[in-house]
Design an enzyme around this catalytic site. Structure first.
Site, PDB file in Angstrom:
ATOM      1  N   GLU A  95      -1.920  16.289 103.573  1.00 50.00           N
ATOM      2  CA  GLU A  95      -1.859  17.708 103.896  1.00 50.00           C
ATOM      3  C   GLU A  95      -2.589  18.474 102.805  1.00 50.00           C
ATOM      4  O   GLU A  95      -2.356  18.199 101.634  1.00 50.00           O
ATOM      5  CB  GLU A  95      -0.419  18.207 103.978  1.00 50.00           C
ATOM      6  CG  GLU A  95      -0.363  19.651 104.474  1.00 50.00           C
ATOM      7  CD  GLU A  95       1.067  20.176 104.659  1.00 50.00           C
ATOM      8  OE1 GLU A  95       2.022  19.443 104.399  1.00 50.00           O
ATOM      9  OE2 GLU A  95       1.173  21.342 105.051  1.00 50.00           O
ATOM     10  N   GLY A 104       4.962  19.538  95.107  1.00 48.40           N
ATOM     11  CA  GLY A 104       6.308  19.069  94.781  1.00 48.40           C
ATOM     12  C   GLY A 104       6.649  17.795  95.538  1.00 48.40           C
ATOM     13  O   GLY A 104       7.088  16.813  94.953  1.00 48.40           O
ATOM     14  N   ALA A 105       6.423  17.829  96.846  1.00 47.41           N
ATOM     15  CA  ALA A 105       6.734  16.661  97.662  1.00 47.41           C
ATOM     16  C   ALA A 105       6.087  16.848  99.027  1.00 47.41           C
ATOM     17  O   ALA A 105       5.661  17.951  99.372  1.00 47.41           O
ATOM     18  CB  ALA A 105       8.242  16.503  97.820  1.00 47.41           C
ATOM     19  N   MET A 106       6.045  15.757  99.812  1.00 46.99           N
ATOM     20  CA  MET A 106       5.334  15.791 101.090  1.00 46.99           C
ATOM     21  C   MET A 106       6.131  15.051 102.144  1.00 46.99           C
ATOM     22  O   MET A 106       6.602  13.946 101.916  1.00 46.99           O
ATOM     23  CB  MET A 106       3.947  15.159 100.881  1.00 46.99           C
ATOM     24  CG  MET A 106       3.125  15.061 102.141  1.00 46.99           C
ATOM     25  SD  MET A 106       2.731  16.703 102.812  1.00 46.99           S
ATOM     26  CE  MET A 106       2.646  16.324 104.558  1.00 46.99           C
ATOM     27  N   GLU A 107       6.237  15.701 103.311  1.00 46.74           N
ATOM     28  CA  GLU A 107       7.174  15.256 104.352  1.00 46.74           C
ATOM     29  C   GLU A 107       6.609  14.233 105.324  1.00 46.74           C
ATOM     30  O   GLU A 107       7.084  14.147 106.460  1.00 46.74           O
ATOM     31  CB  GLU A 107       7.634  16.486 105.145  1.00 46.74           C
ATOM     32  CG  GLU A 107       6.550  17.133 106.044  1.00 46.74           C
ATOM     33  CD  GLU A 107       5.821  18.310 105.429  1.00 46.74           C
ATOM     34  OE1 GLU A 107       5.816  18.415 104.192  1.00 46.74           O
ATOM     35  OE2 GLU A 107       5.251  19.124 106.184  1.00 46.74           O
ATOM     36  N   GLU A 164      12.200  18.482 102.470  1.00 47.78           N
ATOM     37  CA  GLU A 164      11.288  17.505 103.070  1.00 47.78           C
ATOM     38  C   GLU A 164      11.966  16.788 104.234  1.00 47.78           C
ATOM     39  O   GLU A 164      11.346  16.514 105.253  1.00 47.78           O
ATOM     40  CB  GLU A 164      10.800  16.494 102.027  1.00 47.78           C
ATOM     41  CG  GLU A 164      10.137  17.119 100.789  1.00 47.78           C
ATOM     42  CD  GLU A 164       9.019  18.097 101.102  1.00 47.78           C
ATOM     43  OE1 GLU A 164       8.379  17.958 102.158  1.00 47.78           O
ATOM     44  OE2 GLU A 164       8.803  19.033 100.294  1.00 47.78           O
ATOM     45  N   HIS A 166      11.959  18.875 107.390  1.00 43.94           N
ATOM     46  CA  HIS A 166      10.666  18.905 108.068  1.00 43.94           C
ATOM     47  C   HIS A 166      10.578  17.877 109.194  1.00 43.94           C
ATOM     48  O   HIS A 166       9.722  18.005 110.072  1.00 43.94           O
ATOM     49  CB  HIS A 166       9.541  18.612 107.074  1.00 43.94           C
ATOM     50  CG  HIS A 166       8.956  19.828 106.416  1.00 43.94           C
ATOM     51  ND1 HIS A 166       8.621  20.963 107.113  1.00 43.94           N
ATOM     52  CD2 HIS A 166       8.608  20.072 105.130  1.00 43.94           C
ATOM     53  CE1 HIS A 166       8.107  21.848 106.273  1.00 43.94           C
ATOM     54  NE2 HIS A 166       8.092  21.343 105.062  1.00 43.94           N
TER      55      HIS A 166
HETATM   56 ZN   LIG Z   1       7.477  22.160 103.205  1.00 45.87          ZN
END
Ligand SMILES: [Zn+2]
Length: 880
Positions: free
Chosen positions: A125, A265-268, A302, A305
């Site tokens: 993303e 921060g983080a990815m779903e 996450e 999501h």
């Molecule tokens: Zn998000």
């Protein structure tokens, strides 16, 4: 890239894809010098289209072979440009097979497939997948993926992708493979791959329908003792989403992987979330309570999501807030339920008003749904996320809990497996309630922060009390033309002389009422009001606006003591503090003696002595408005005056309330973290209050607090106390105490990346330790790596955004240093370079001298050769 080759992309130009993808098969062969990616894509022309040409995105790829069905394509059969490939003639239905060669080892942009330490991982993303293979890299192309990964078995025993594993086995030369299949159609931005030698912590979650889901957290072996909290947070999130939204998890496995080098921060990614290590790893020795709360919130975000983003995704990137605004709202409500609703709201509003309002007033201002962009990575903004969440919250306020839930059920049911727009979300809310939200749409399409002015009048004879509301919205530098009125829900109550909420005639006798301001000016009249009440306006911050009402100091004190709305009690205190600070800032500028009103000290004394309120609330009440918020509220920000006035208030309070603060400190000193309740909200609040007392005590010239902090530093049993003591010592002005603590901390923790980040940021954010030379010394340390985003954020980011008095030194040297690093990073990692630009974009807030210095640096950046489109967009929008 020349200026003319950077395209602006417009929402109004959106066109549905001409070809759909029926399925995708990927094979990755990973090696130490690169990777081959073999893709087999089954395309079919959409029935309502007649395009003959196929366009595929692709950047920095070495194309090795390509064929359509069994026909090899030669170079005459397609055209390549810097952003992709056009094949002018394709049949209505065909299989495209393509082989590319990429170099993850050299990928420092951290987009697509790259290496972090010894691990392969991905970040797709928004537009990273096009750096892996040629593909229609847009969120409205959804399909099912099958992914085979081949790699050396010794170096990469763990091979992960989305979905469920369906096959695995050994290959020749010590290599092995695993094949994964994801049955849920998804866009390629949710694709993920991980290969490494990783520790796995396992857990199980039984869903509401009785299915058992395997939970797995993969981390570096050295971090095996840092997974418990993330795993617990995940289970809590899964349960909450079932209970509050009726959303059950769908795959058999849910995985989280911790990665050290990560832009966000983080990815779903579907079934395989990838996290920045700092947002997932924790134990009591290494993580502060704030880090724990952040981890709980991000794991939840996450996970949520999976429905709001993955099962129902965005049609195009203009709709980013569809998934982010809704999911931030969901994670905020989750955190509120897990901890304290009022405290969570105070923290979120504080952040929104300080940072998002500033963004809304600056050159990068944009609507929650932007109308155009050059580089989508620049729109992962506070406006899309935090203000986007406020829009969802307003709908929740307007509809109430039950109707909102019905609306979200309808939205998920109707659009499962689809890529949709923010309108689709609002339409679902409108349909279940029968309400017209066409004016509400202005919140999505107009930028800027609306202002609401309120005045009141009381007619004692008629026992009538009236409130008149007037809304307006400033035209910003990024706006074109007039703005339409917003639909603003204003939750309010009236408080009688005895401190009790009055029953409101207009709301069937209820004490709180949502007034909906839709016109430019409206007046509401309350009947049967026996004496003039005090209005409590915008309860729980029911709309992201700047609301003003001319309260007297007495009324603010009254609200602080009596308002039934916890948020507004805090808000009254903040307004009082702001008044005092703004007066002091003027005194400082006029070179007068600063005087803190005795009455203000007494307000703080009563807060310190308050035994009724939650400790976490007391903590928030004792917190003065931040320097960055005072800057945001200033017409022309005088950073030195702001810094010195605020420090003056802290010092005066510290001296006047020393006895009370010491008592508060000791009363909360003994909370053991190593018990079953050691990490619950009550224990965290107690530590927060103790450390707040220590921090205030340290503001006085009396050095007793340094002794206390040294004691706490040497006996601390957890990182919250250790870090708080370190911070007090670093900011104490006692250089020898600061250096001793810093070197002890470093010796103990320098091999732990997450703690080292804290060691860096506590120094770079401290005005008393870091001038520019100090910052340069930190950057020169071998522990600092420009290619690691967390290090850049904890050193350069913390300095520029938190150490405001040093950053804005009138020499302008810090502006030049920031520009130097933006220029260096632009070639390495344009996303991170672009995000570092923010402080320079705010040049209009400062005096003409500083404006000239900041503009000179913006021009210097603009003059760099081959400037990335990430940085180019921000710099060109910021220049006058
Ligand atoms: Zn998000």
């Amino acid at each position: 890239m020349s200026e003319s080759s950077v395209k602006t992309i417009y929402l109004k130009d959106y066109q549905a894809p001409a070809f759909e993808l029926e399925q995708v098969k990927l094979t990755f062969r990973l090696f130490e010098d690169g990777a081959t990616v073999l893709s087999v894509l089954n395309f079919k022309r959409c029935s309502d289209k007649n395009e003959q040409a196929l366009y595929l995105h692709g950047e920095d790829l070495e194309l090795r072979a390509i064929k359509i069905n069994d026909q090899e394509l030669s170079e005459e059969d397609y055209q390549l440009d810097s952003e992709g490939m056009t094949i002018p003639y394709v049949p209505a239905e065909f299989v495209l097979t393509c082989e590319t060669w990429i170099k993850p080892q050299d990928n420092k942009r951290l987009e697509g497939l790259y290496k972090s330490s010894s691990m392969f991982c991905t970040q797709c993303e928004a537009e990273g997948f096009r750096r892996i293979t040629f593909y229609p890299d847009r969120p409205d192309v959804m399909t099912v993926f099958q992914t085979c990964i081949e790699a050396d078995k010794n170096l990469y025993p763990v091979l992960l992708s989305n979905g469920n594993p369906i096959e695995s086995g050994d290959l020749s030369d010590g290599r092995h493979f695993v094949t994964w299949e994801d049955p849920f159609p998804k866009p390629c931005y949710l694709f993920a791959l991980v290969a490494g030698d990783l520790y796995c912590q396992e857990g199980i979650f039984e869903t509401c329908s009785g299915r058992k889901v395997d939970l797995r957290i993969f981390v570096d072996h050295k971090n095996a003792n840092k997974c418990d909290y993330a795993l617990d947070s995940l289970k809590r999130s899964m349960k909450w989403d079932e209970e509050v939204y009726g959303r059950e998890y769908d795959l058999d496995i849910f995985m989280i992987v911790a990665v050290d080098d990560f832009n966000m921060g983080a990815m779903e990614n579907k079934g395989l979330n990838i996290f920045n290590s700092s947002c997932v790893l924790a134990n009591t020795q290494t993580a502060t309570d704030m880090a724990y709360q952040r981890i709980e919130a991000i794991v939840a975000h996450e996970y949520f999501h999976n429905w709001s983003g993955n099962r129902v995704t965005c049609r195009d990137w203009f709709q980013l807030s569809l998934k982010e605004g809704f999911t931030v709202f969901r994670d905020a409500e989750f955190s509120a339920d897990m901890n304290s609703r009022v405290v969570k709201r105070i923290e979120d509003v504080n952040f929104l008003r300080t940072a998002q309002f500033a963004e809304d007033a600056g050159p990068m201002s944009h609507p929650v749904r932007p109308a155009s962009y050059m580089e989508i990575s620049n729109f992962y903004t506070l406006t899309v996320y935090e203000k986007g969440a406020e829009l969802v919250r307003m709908l929740h306020t307007l509809l109430g809990e039950a109707q909102f839930r019905a609306g979200s059920d309808l939205y998920f049911d109707r659009h499962d497996g689809q890529a949709v727009t923010t309108e689709d979300f609002v339409i679902a809310m409108s349909e279940v309630s029968g309400r017209d939200f066409s004016q509400f749409q202005n919140w999505y399409d107009q930028g800027g922060t609306p202002e609401v002015k309120v005045s009141s009048s009381y007619d004692a004879d008629k026992k009538q009390y009236s409130l008149t509301f007037t809304q307006s919205c400033p035209i910003g530098v990024a706006d074109s033309g007039e703005k339409q009125a917003f639909h603003i829900p204003i939750t309010l109550g009236l408080i009688g002389g005895n401190g009790e909420d009055l029953p409101l005639s207009i709301a069937d006798g209820q004490s709180s009422w949502v007034f909906e301001l839709v016109d430019e000016t409206e007046t509401v009249t309350f009947e049967g009001v026996d004496s003039e009440p005090t209005p409590s306006l915008l309860r729980n911050f029911s709309a992201p606006v700047k609301l003003s009402y001319d309260y007297s100091d007495e009324q603010l004190l009254f609200l602080m003591a009596h308002d039934s709305d916890g948020f507004n009690r805090w808000e009254a205190g903040q307004t009082l503090s702001l008044r005092v600070l703004q007066t002091l800032i003027q005194q400082y500028q006029n070179k007068e003696t600063l005087v803190l009103p005795e009455r203000f000290i007494e307000v703080f004394r009563s807060i310190v002595l308050n035994k009724e309120l939650d400790k976490a609330i007391v903590c928030k009440l004792l917190m003065l408005p931040a320097e960055s918020y005072l800057i945001e509220l200033s017409e022309e920000a005088d950073v030195d005056a702001i810094h010195h006035s605020r420090e003056f208030v802290r010092a005066e309070l510290s001296t006047a309330l020393r006895g009370e603060l010491e008592a508060l400190y000791y009363a909360n000193a003994n909370v053991n973290i190593n018990t079953s309740t050691g990490l619950d909200f009550v224990a965290m609040s107690q530590r927060a209050l103790k450390n707040m007392a220590l921090s205030l005590l340290s503001a006085s010239p009396n050095k007793q607090a340094v002794i206390l902090a040294k004691q706490q530093f040497s006996t601390a049993t957890n990182m919250t106390d250790s870090h708080a003591a370190l911070s007090v010592l670093v900011n104490s002005g006692d250089d020898s105490a600061a250096h001793a603590a810093l070197s002890e901390f470093y010796d103990k923790w320098h091999e732990d990346a997450q703690v080292l980040e804290q060691w860096f940021s506590v120094q770079s954010a401290s005005a008393s330790l870091t001038d520019l030379e100090g910052l340069k010394k930190l950057i020169a340390l071998p522990d600092f790596e420009l290619s690691n985003p967390n290090k850049v954020r904890s050193v350069i980011g913390a300095f520029c955004q938190q150490n405001l008095v040093s950053f804005h030194h009138e020499s302008g040297d810090a502006y030049a240093l920031l520009a130097e690093y933006i220029i260096k990073l632009d070639d390495l990692n344009p996303q991170i370079a672009s995000r570092l630009m923010m402080p320079l974009t705010r040049w209009r807030k400062f005096n003409t001298n500083r404006q000239a210095l900041m503009l000179a640096q913006l021009k210097r950046i603009h003059g760099k050769d081959n400037l990335s489109k990430d940085v180019r967009e921000v710099v060109e929008k910021s220049l006058p």
